[in-house]
Design a protein around this motif. Structure first.
Motif, PDB file in Angstrom:
ATOM      1  N   ALA A 114     -13.849   6.128  17.456  1.00 41.24           N
ATOM      2  CA  ALA A 114     -13.321   4.944  18.139  1.00 41.24           C
ATOM      3  C   ALA A 114     -11.902   4.634  17.679  1.00 41.24           C
ATOM      4  O   ALA A 114     -11.067   4.139  18.444  1.00 41.24           O
ATOM      5  N   GLU A 115     -11.617   4.940  16.441  1.00 42.08           N
ATOM      6  CA  GLU A 115     -10.314   4.673  15.853  1.00 42.08           C
ATOM      7  C   GLU A 115      -9.303   5.728  16.356  1.00 42.08           C
ATOM      8  O   GLU A 115      -8.148   5.406  16.655  1.00 42.08           O
ATOM      9  N   PHE A 116      -9.789   6.952  16.457  1.00 38.91           N
ATOM     10  CA  PHE A 116      -8.958   8.071  16.915  1.00 38.91           C
ATOM     11  C   PHE A 116      -8.265   7.770  18.237  1.00 38.91           C
ATOM     12  O   PHE A 116      -7.077   8.028  18.411  1.00 38.91           O
ATOM     13  N   VAL A 117      -9.052   7.198  19.146  1.00 38.59           N
ATOM     14  CA  VAL A 117      -8.532   6.928  20.487  1.00 38.59           C
ATOM     15  C   VAL A 117      -7.343   5.983  20.452  1.00 38.59           C
ATOM     16  O   VAL A 117      -6.497   6.002  21.342  1.00 38.59           O
ATOM     17  N   LYS A 118      -7.295   5.174  19.397  1.00 42.88           N
ATOM     18  CA  LYS A 118      -6.183   4.215  19.305  1.00 42.88           C
ATOM     19  C   LYS A 118      -4.871   4.900  18.933  1.00 42.88           C
ATOM     20  O   LYS A 118      -3.828   4.272  18.892  1.00 42.88           O
ATOM     21  N   HIS A 119      -4.950   6.191  18.560  1.00 45.37           N
ATOM     22  CA  HIS A 119      -3.737   6.912  18.162  1.00 45.37           C
ATOM     23  C   HIS A 119      -3.553   8.119  19.080  1.00 45.37           C
ATOM     24  O   HIS A 119      -3.926   9.236  18.721  1.00 45.37           O
ATOM     25  N   PRO A 120      -2.965   7.888  20.260  1.00 43.58           N
ATOM     26  CA  PRO A 120      -2.864   8.976  21.253  1.00 43.58           C
ATOM     27  C   PRO A 120      -2.082  10.184  20.730  1.00 43.58           C
ATOM     28  O   PRO A 120      -2.254  11.285  21.242  1.00 43.58           O
ATOM     29  N   ALA A 121      -1.260   9.996  19.726  1.00 46.58           N
ATOM     30  CA  ALA A 121      -0.502  11.131  19.184  1.00 46.58           C
ATOM     31  C   ALA A 121      -1.424  12.161  18.536  1.00 46.58           C
ATOM     32  O   ALA A 121      -1.058  13.331  18.408  1.00 46.58           O
ATOM     33  N   LEU A 122      -2.609  11.727  18.132  1.00 46.25           N
ATOM     34  CA  LEU A 122      -3.500  12.628  17.397  1.00 46.25           C
ATOM     35  C   LEU A 122      -4.396  13.409  18.355  1.00 46.25           C
ATOM     36  O   LEU A 122      -5.273  12.840  18.995  1.00 46.25           O
TER      37      LEU A 122
END
Ligand code: ATP
Ligand code: MG
Length: 587
Positions: free
Chosen positions: A336-344
């Motif tokens: 869920a946190e990953f999605v908040k960082h589109p660069a990743l």
């Protein structure tokens, strides 16, 4: 002391407790030494409490012999001093906090630096009062994330904590060395095998620090020892030797390639060697740069993303990482946190989108081996693609280095460059040059020779008293049960009377009284119902160092003396038994 098994408050168990992960936990429960009350919270039964008290007595004797003075604080402490040093917050979830009926905040002390600092501040004001070392043996409370292994890691446990107060650094060094010497002597007396390793300063903040570790497979600490020099360190404290930078003038340009079906480092390396051969030598796992994404939570509850780059032949060691980031707590970043960082781009994260200066702003730190000029295969920030020949210092940089990569046997000694060996141990003691951190925060000053106010410098020194009981058990047990060193054992002699013959029991009673009169501590198995087999098994499980059997041999005028540790048995004539047993126990 005479304990009769017929009335001793004890039930031994034939089966291992289901929740016991390590031998000491299993055996201390089975032998009726401890019982669990809640996770990480235990009570002592009579035999266990005797061993515990023996350990405590030895610890106290050694502290007193070194000239340290015993005081005693409450476990229930007010919030304010911990607020001043910021530990009310910094201790995070490990702190047991509570309120009184007036809604005042309290805590259950996890350690007592603040209180000792204030105690000395209240009484002393001149350099002439120093040095002084104070200690206590006190119940501590820590809401450990992973209470495990019985009393090895409790949420309530007993610690001996000492604190030294000196006017200057030279004085602190002397106090530190005195504690170090007294620990060497006390752990020796406890019958513990131990190593002294340099340690991470961790939660305390400060400089020189060493741990006493009891080598043991069930230990939670991993340490290294140099094969050549005397370097030894907790893996949390190792400083990785930094390789020299490599010139990269002629290095090939970085290129992005499709790398289908390469979900693992192994498959990526195989693919690379097939389709993108390196020329000078085959690509290896250590040529891949693995970027591990974490979320770090700070004591105030705020979080930040962090990417740690390590060579692909190593994992990130979460314990090392935790030690470096403390009081921040890292966990692998959740979906869920990953999605908040589109660069990743999951699985294909590369350094080019990372760093505080980059568009993502995500902090990127790397293993110290990743020096300028090193050439990497790493994520290209595009699904299904990796970049090759990405050169540190040319194509990417990091926000800093971090000591978080797993340490491996054969890694190089930071002191001499030889190979390191690794082993596990239980932390039984910790000595620590705190310096002026607490004295400054709580304003502990004294007048020096020139009438000037100077800040006192401190050391703090801990021994896990309850943990030591389990550590001793871990180092000495065998397949039959516990095997206590005599000084800590609950008794000197376990006298087993067997059979139905009244004469045997009368003789055993008599011998027991004589042994007690000779100053020995005796457990007498006077149970009439229990079979000899049950009695022998219990005596082995309980682990008293000398077992004496009064049984069938009595009609022929002999008894048996058995050494619990070696299993060696000798038969002695009844008339000589008392002297023999006494001399065995005094040896
Ligand atoms: P650990 O790394 O095992 O969590 P620590 O570094 O937090 O320990 P210190 O604050 O240095 O521990 O405490 C001093 C001593 O107290 C340790 O060396 C250890 O022997 C003992 N100790 C610490 N925590 C526990 C615990 N939860 N249960 C039993 N003993 C403990
Ligand atoms: Mg410690």
């Amino acid at each position: 002391m005479l304990l009769r098994m017929s009335s001793l408050f004890l039930r031994t168990l034939r089966e291992d407790p289901a929740d016991a992960e390590v031998p000491s936990h299993r055996l201390l429960v089975r032998a009726g030494y401890v019982r669990r009350i809640a996770p990480g919270v235990f009570s002592w039964l009579p035999l266990g409490y005797m061993v515990y008290r023996n350990v405590e007595r030895i610890v106290r004797a050694e502290m007193d012999a070194a000239g340290f003075q015993e005081v005693h604080f409450p476990a229930l402490l007010p919030r304010e001093p911990f607020e001043v040093t910021n530990r009310w917050t910094e201790y995070g979830d490990n702190l047991f906090r509570l309120q009184d009926r007036r809604k005042n905040d309290f805590l259950l002390g996890p350690t007592h630096e603040e209180m000792f600092t204030l105690m000395v501040k209240a009484e002393y004001s001149s350099y002439k009062d120093l040095p002084v070392s104070l200690y206590q043996i006190q119940t501590k409370y820590r809401d450990e994330a992973r209470p495990r292994a019985g009393i090895l890691r409790g949420r309530e446990f007993v610690m001996k904590d000492s604190y030294s107060f000196d006017i200057d650094d030279a004085g602190l060094q002397v106090s530190y060395d005195k504690h170090r010497d007294s620990y060497i002597s006390l752990f020796g007396r406890l019958g513990l095998d131990f190593v002294i390793v340099s340690a991470q300063s961790g939660a305390m903040g400060g400089s020189a620090s060493e741990e006493f570790l009891a080598p043991c497979d069930s230990g939670e600490d991993t340490y290294v020892r140099c094969s050549t020099c005397d370097y030894a360190a907790n893996v949390e404290a190792i400083i990785t030797p930094v390789p020299a930078a490599i010139p990269f003038d002629g290095a090939p340009a970085a290129h992005v390639e499709e790398t289908p079906n390469t979900p693992t480092i192994e498959s990526l390396v195989a693919h690379s060697n097939e389709y993108q051969p390196r020329g000078d030598r085959p690509w290896a796992a250590a040529d891949t740069l693995k970027n591990v994404v974490l979320t770090v939570t700070l004591p105030d509850g705020s979080t930040y993303p962090l990417v740690v780059g390590v060579p692909g032949d190593r994992e990130v060691d979460m314990k090392r990482l935790e030690a470096v980031l403390h009081p921040g707590v890292p966990v692998p970043m959740e979906e869920a946190e990953f999605v908040k960082h589109p660069a990743l781009v999951k699985g294909y994260i590369g350094p080019e989108v990372l760093g505080e200066e980059s568009a993502s702003g995500i902090r990127f730190v790397v293993d110290p081996r990743i020096v300028d000029g090193t050439r990497w295969i790493t994520g290209a920030n595009l699904p299904g693609r990796h970049v090759f020949e990405l050169v540190m210092g040319r194509d990417f940089t990091a926000d800093g280095t971090i000591e978080a990569a797993e340490v491996k046997p054969g890694d190089l000694c930071p002191a001499c460059g030889s190979a390191l060996a690794m082993a596990r141990g239980i932390e039984i003691g910790h000595i620590f040059q705190l310096g002026r951190k607490y004295a400054e925060a709580l304003d502990l000053k004294v007048l020096d020779e020139n009438g000037k106010q100077v800040t006192v410098t401190m050391g703090s020194y801990g021994v896990g008293v309850s943990r030591a009981v389990a550590a001793i058990a871990e180092q000495t047990f065998d397949e039959l049960g516990l095997v206590w060193p005599r000084e800590v054992a609950p008794a000197d002699v376990h006298l087993v009377a067997t059979g139905k013959d009244d004469a045997v029991y009368a003789h055993a009673e008599n011998l027991a009284s004589e042994l007690v009169a000779a100053g020995l501590r005796v457990i007498l198995d006077d149970r009439r119902q229990a079979s000899p087999g049950v009695k022998f098994k219990d005596s082995e499980l309980i682990g008293v160092p000398t077992i004496v059997v009064v049984g069938k041999g009595l009609v022929d005028g002999v008894l048996e003396i058995k050494d619990r540790a070696t299993g060696e048995r000798i038969e002695v004539a009844v008339g000589e038994a008392l002297d023999r047993i006494v001399s065995v126990c005094r040896a």
